[in-house]
Motif scaffolding. Sequence first.
Motif, PDB file in Angstrom:
ATOM      1  N   MET A   1       0.841  -1.201   0.000  1.00 20.39           N
ATOM      2  CA  MET A   1       0.000   0.000   0.000  1.00 20.39           C
ATOM      3  C   MET A   1       0.875   1.249   0.000  1.00 20.39           C
ATOM      4  O   MET A   1       1.819   1.350   0.774  1.00 20.39           O
ATOM      5  CB  MET A   1      -0.901  -0.002   1.245  1.00 20.39           C
ATOM      6  N   LYS A   2       0.541   2.196  -0.830  1.00 23.72           N
ATOM      7  CA  LYS A   2       1.231   3.478  -0.778  1.00 23.72           C
ATOM      8  C   LYS A   2       0.752   4.233   0.458  1.00 23.72           C
ATOM      9  O   LYS A   2      -0.418   4.167   0.830  1.00 23.72           O
ATOM     10  CB  LYS A   2       0.944   4.308  -2.028  1.00 23.72           C
ATOM     11  N   THR A   3       1.660   4.951   1.091  1.00 28.63           N
ATOM     12  CA  THR A   3       1.286   5.628   2.319  1.00 28.63           C
ATOM     13  C   THR A   3       1.522   7.122   2.206  1.00 28.63           C
ATOM     14  O   THR A   3       2.122   7.617   1.265  1.00 28.63           O
ATOM     15  CB  THR A   3       2.119   5.090   3.505  1.00 28.63           C
ATOM     16  N   LEU A   4       1.068   7.814   3.219  1.00 29.50           N
ATOM     17  CA  LEU A   4       1.185   9.261   3.265  1.00 29.50           C
ATOM     18  C   LEU A   4       2.621   9.727   3.144  1.00 29.50           C
ATOM     19  O   LEU A   4       2.902  10.795   2.627  1.00 29.50           O
ATOM     20  CB  LEU A   4       0.588   9.767   4.590  1.00 29.50           C
ATOM     21  N   LEU A   5       3.546   8.911   3.647  1.00 31.79           N
ATOM     22  CA  LEU A   5       4.915   9.386   3.781  1.00 31.79           C
ATOM     23  C   LEU A   5       5.827   8.977   2.636  1.00 31.79           C
ATOM     24  O   LEU A   5       7.027   9.189   2.713  1.00 31.79           O
ATOM     25  CB  LEU A   5       5.499   8.874   5.105  1.00 31.79           C
ATOM     26  N   MET A   6       5.309   8.391   1.600  1.00 38.87           N
ATOM     27  CA  MET A   6       6.166   8.073   0.469  1.00 38.87           C
ATOM     28  C   MET A   6       6.514   9.360  -0.269  1.00 38.87           C
ATOM     29  O   MET A   6       5.646  10.118  -0.651  1.00 38.87           O
ATOM     30  CB  MET A   6       5.482   7.081  -0.470  1.00 38.87           C
TER      31      MET A   6
ATOM     32  N   THR B   1      -3.690   7.182  -3.414  1.00 36.51           N
ATOM     33  CA  THR B   1      -3.737   5.781  -2.982  1.00 36.51           C
ATOM     34  C   THR B   1      -5.029   5.099  -3.429  1.00 36.51           C
ATOM     35  O   THR B   1      -5.015   3.946  -3.856  1.00 36.51           O
ATOM     36  CB  THR B   1      -3.618   5.707  -1.445  1.00 36.51           C
ATOM     37  N   TYR B   2      -6.152   5.816  -3.348  1.00 35.10           N
ATOM     38  CA  TYR B   2      -7.439   5.227  -3.701  1.00 35.10           C
ATOM     39  C   TYR B   2      -8.022   5.895  -4.945  1.00 35.10           C
ATOM     40  O   TYR B   2      -8.174   7.117  -5.001  1.00 35.10           O
ATOM     41  CB  TYR B   2      -8.429   5.371  -2.538  1.00 35.10           C
ATOM     42  N   GLY B   3      -8.355   5.098  -5.945  1.00 33.96           N
ATOM     43  CA  GLY B   3      -9.050   5.592  -7.122  1.00 33.96           C
ATOM     44  C   GLY B   3      -8.285   6.653  -7.879  1.00 33.96           C
ATOM     45  O   GLY B   3      -7.075   6.813  -7.740  1.00 33.96           O
ATOM     46  N   SER B   4      -9.008   7.415  -8.678  1.00 30.66           N
ATOM     47  CA  SER B   4      -8.368   8.426  -9.519  1.00 30.66           C
ATOM     48  C   SER B   4      -8.243   9.773  -8.818  1.00 30.66           C
ATOM     49  O   SER B   4      -7.424  10.606  -9.204  1.00 30.66           O
ATOM     50  CB  SER B   4      -9.176   8.604 -10.817  1.00 30.66           C
TER      51      SER B   4
ATOM     52  N   ALA C   1      -0.124  10.839  14.650  1.00 30.40           N
ATOM     53  CA  ALA C   1       0.489  10.717  13.327  1.00 30.40           C
ATOM     54  C   ALA C   1      -0.189   9.661  12.459  1.00 30.40           C
ATOM     55  O   ALA C   1      -0.395   9.863  11.261  1.00 30.40           O
ATOM     56  CB  ALA C   1       1.978  10.398  13.483  1.00 30.40           C
ATOM     57  N   ALA C   2      -0.531   8.521  13.047  1.00 28.34           N
ATOM     58  CA  ALA C   2      -0.932   7.374  12.240  1.00 28.34           C
ATOM     59  C   ALA C   2      -2.272   7.543  11.539  1.00 28.34           C
ATOM     60  O   ALA C   2      -2.538   6.848  10.548  1.00 28.34           O
ATOM     61  CB  ALA C   2      -0.953   6.101  13.098  1.00 28.34           C
ATOM     62  N   ILE C   3      -3.124   8.459  12.006  1.00 23.56           N
ATOM     63  CA  ILE C   3      -4.403   8.648  11.319  1.00 23.56           C
ATOM     64  C   ILE C   3      -4.247   9.559  10.104  1.00 23.56           C
ATOM     65  O   ILE C   3      -5.134   9.624   9.250  1.00 23.56           O
ATOM     66  CB  ILE C   3      -5.486   9.206  12.264  1.00 23.56           C
ATOM     67  N   LEU C   4      -3.118  10.233   9.998  1.00 18.01           N
ATOM     68  CA  LEU C   4      -2.935  11.223   8.938  1.00 18.01           C
ATOM     69  C   LEU C   4      -2.429  10.560   7.670  1.00 18.01           C
ATOM     70  O   LEU C   4      -1.368  10.879   7.126  1.00 18.01           O
ATOM     71  CB  LEU C   4      -1.986  12.319   9.412  1.00 18.01           C
ATOM     72  N   GLN C   5      -3.220   9.595   7.178  1.00 21.58           N
ATOM     73  CA  GLN C   5      -2.889   8.800   6.003  1.00 21.58           C
ATOM     74  C   GLN C   5      -4.175   8.478   5.246  1.00 21.58           C
ATOM     75  O   GLN C   5      -5.267   8.614   5.790  1.00 21.58           O
ATOM     76  CB  GLN C   5      -2.203   7.499   6.427  1.00 21.58           C
ATOM     77  N   PRO C   6      -4.062   8.022   3.992  1.00 20.96           N
ATOM     78  CA  PRO C   6      -5.259   7.640   3.232  1.00 20.96           C
ATOM     79  C   PRO C   6      -6.001   6.508   3.943  1.00 20.96           C
ATOM     80  O   PRO C   6      -5.350   5.630   4.521  1.00 20.96           O
ATOM     81  CB  PRO C   6      -4.689   7.159   1.899  1.00 20.96           C
ATOM     82  N   PRO C   7      -7.336   6.526   3.946  1.00 21.47           N
ATOM     83  CA  PRO C   7      -8.214   7.418   3.180  1.00 21.47           C
ATOM     84  C   PRO C   7      -8.541   8.738   3.874  1.00 21.47           C
ATOM     85  O   PRO C   7      -9.258   9.562   3.321  1.00 21.47           O
ATOM     86  CB  PRO C   7      -9.479   6.575   3.035  1.00 21.47           C
TER      87      PRO C   7
END
Length: 681
Positions: free
Chosen positions: A1-6, A39-42, A492-498
């Motif tokens: 999964m791609k994440t916020l921090l990539m 990360t999700y959809g277009s 910190a951990a909630i600040l990611q997709p979705p």
Amino acid sequence: MKTLLMGAAATALALAATMAQADQPATPAAASASTAKPTYGSYGFDATGMDASVKPGDDFYDYANGTWAKNTPIPADKSNYGAFNTLDDLSRERTKGILEAAKSDPNSKIGAAYASYLDSATVEKQGLTPIKPWLAEIKAIKDQKGYALIAAKAARAGIDGPFRFYVGQDDKDPETYILSMGQSGLGLPDRDYYLDQDAKMAAIRTAYVAHLEQMLTLAGESDAKARAAALMAFETDIAKVHWTQVDSRDADKTYNKMTLAELQKAAPGFDFAAFYKANGLTPASLLVAQPSAITGEAALIAKAPVGVLKDALLLRTLHGFADKLPENIANADFAFYGTTLSGTPEREARWKRGVDFLKESLGEEVGKAYVAQYFPPETKAAMDVLVKNVLAAMGRRIDALPWMSDTAKARAHKKLAAFTPKIGYPDKWRDYAGLTIKGGDLFGNALRSNQFEFDYNIGKLGKPIYRWEWGMTPMEINAYANFGMVEIVFPAAILQPPFFDPKADPAVNYGGIGAVIGHELSHHFDDQGAKYDETGKLNQWWTDQDVANFKALTGKLGAQYDAYEPFPGAHVKGAFTMGENIGDLGGLAVALDAYHASLGGKPAPVIDGMTGDQRFFLGWAQVWRRNYREANLRQRLVTDPHAPSQYRTDIVRNFDAWYDAFNPTPGGKIYLAPKDRVKIW
């Protein structure tokens, strides 16, 4: 999964641009964000999870999430599964990597603690030996006085006893710490489990007594059947004097300040002076949340057979430490609390439980390493911008309120200006130097950790308020509002997709994390949070007419939720879930305004045939994707102040903008006529 921090630095710059203040022009960074793949959809929303056969006006949750719900099984080790769980799985995998690396460091306290949890062979070999000295102290109790002393020691050990107590801010003097206490003493989740005559509740009671009997037997105790029945009868009497969940969340009703002598006079059946003195406490005054319940419990303790009191402590001990004891104890505990109560078929893998143990025992020590790897300063700075936008939108909404007086609006603005947002992680980390961790001593490590936390909390008395303190670790998938501190907090951990994706369309981010920010902000203005002023003091700062207007609106909202019926005869409780429902209603409204302002007067682009407002509401719906096991959902109706996720999604039925965006026809299941739509903040 791609994440916020990539690609952290680049994505943070893009995020700051997409979340720009109102009237700021778009930047090249914002343009690049719009072309990067989320990360999700277009555009940040998983459109494959929609069910287009459902009309938005019948069930917006199913319209946005129906296919996802049908195609997503709940893992065997979970009682429910959705967006929060997806991120929690990711957080725990990351934390596992940190802890596995730390195991090889002989000087790492977190590595040693994690290794002790994973060492199941030693736990099995030791059996109940580590806990026997404590159980022997319980067995040695001879009378109610001795029970009070051991119950106090149990509290320091993290074991549930007859009363809960802790040190927190004095609601009416928020610059001062005070000892607070409240009702406790039940082995089932709530009084309703003992008193509700529903057949399913009756079945749970039968299973609970069988569970108590089994645990006593596993502990080597005799006459387990009769002792289990006696404890159940005692707890049922306690349940009868307990306050309801609705009364227990009322900030006014639960503020009862008294001296220790006054408490002793009001509840003469229990030696509170000895109870507190055993932990070095001689409070001049304390707050009692549910006075009549404390009085009732004390009277029941005074006349209870000592054997029943001893069994209560013994069984709470086994439950509290079950996962640090041999598998026969742990499995039996899970069979009831995990499977019977929540419907979960399997226990989680040991490493997952070990990660949770580290979050509980050395959470901020682990958090430092987590933040260093997964939450760089650029991301925190980008989140700061979004929070400022949402706060500004709240200010504009306050000005426009038709039901609030100018006097109250002025105070509301003062409160808004006093907010402290906390994002990602604490500015000041906890020091665990005083916590001893030993290899091959899981029970001892857990016990000492509980005692360490207890001492840390009690040690606040007489000291200035710890304004740097956090109530969650950076690894949590959650957020919270603290009324006394006038703060909103986002780990910190909630600040990611979705919830938060720098590569997603801004509308989706505002509908996701923007609405979460707005939710926590709106808690400070919900039916309880609004009772606290700009200093964090429990203090009525509204006019009587403001209060009357507010209650009229919250009454309408409560009626909406009372009508929701997940199972025949089992309704959502509008009064119990009121704070969270106001948080959702206000949070979504504030986030929508912030999104509109961020467009700088320009129309939102249409993406994949969806308008900006449509994408915003879909972003909101996406974060509430969740499937429940029936037992878990039934339990939540009794114990969880949040409404089930479907109904949280359907709060959109109160928004004119949602009707404009999706054009639901009158007569739809969630359609509301304009006069019935609730607007509070």
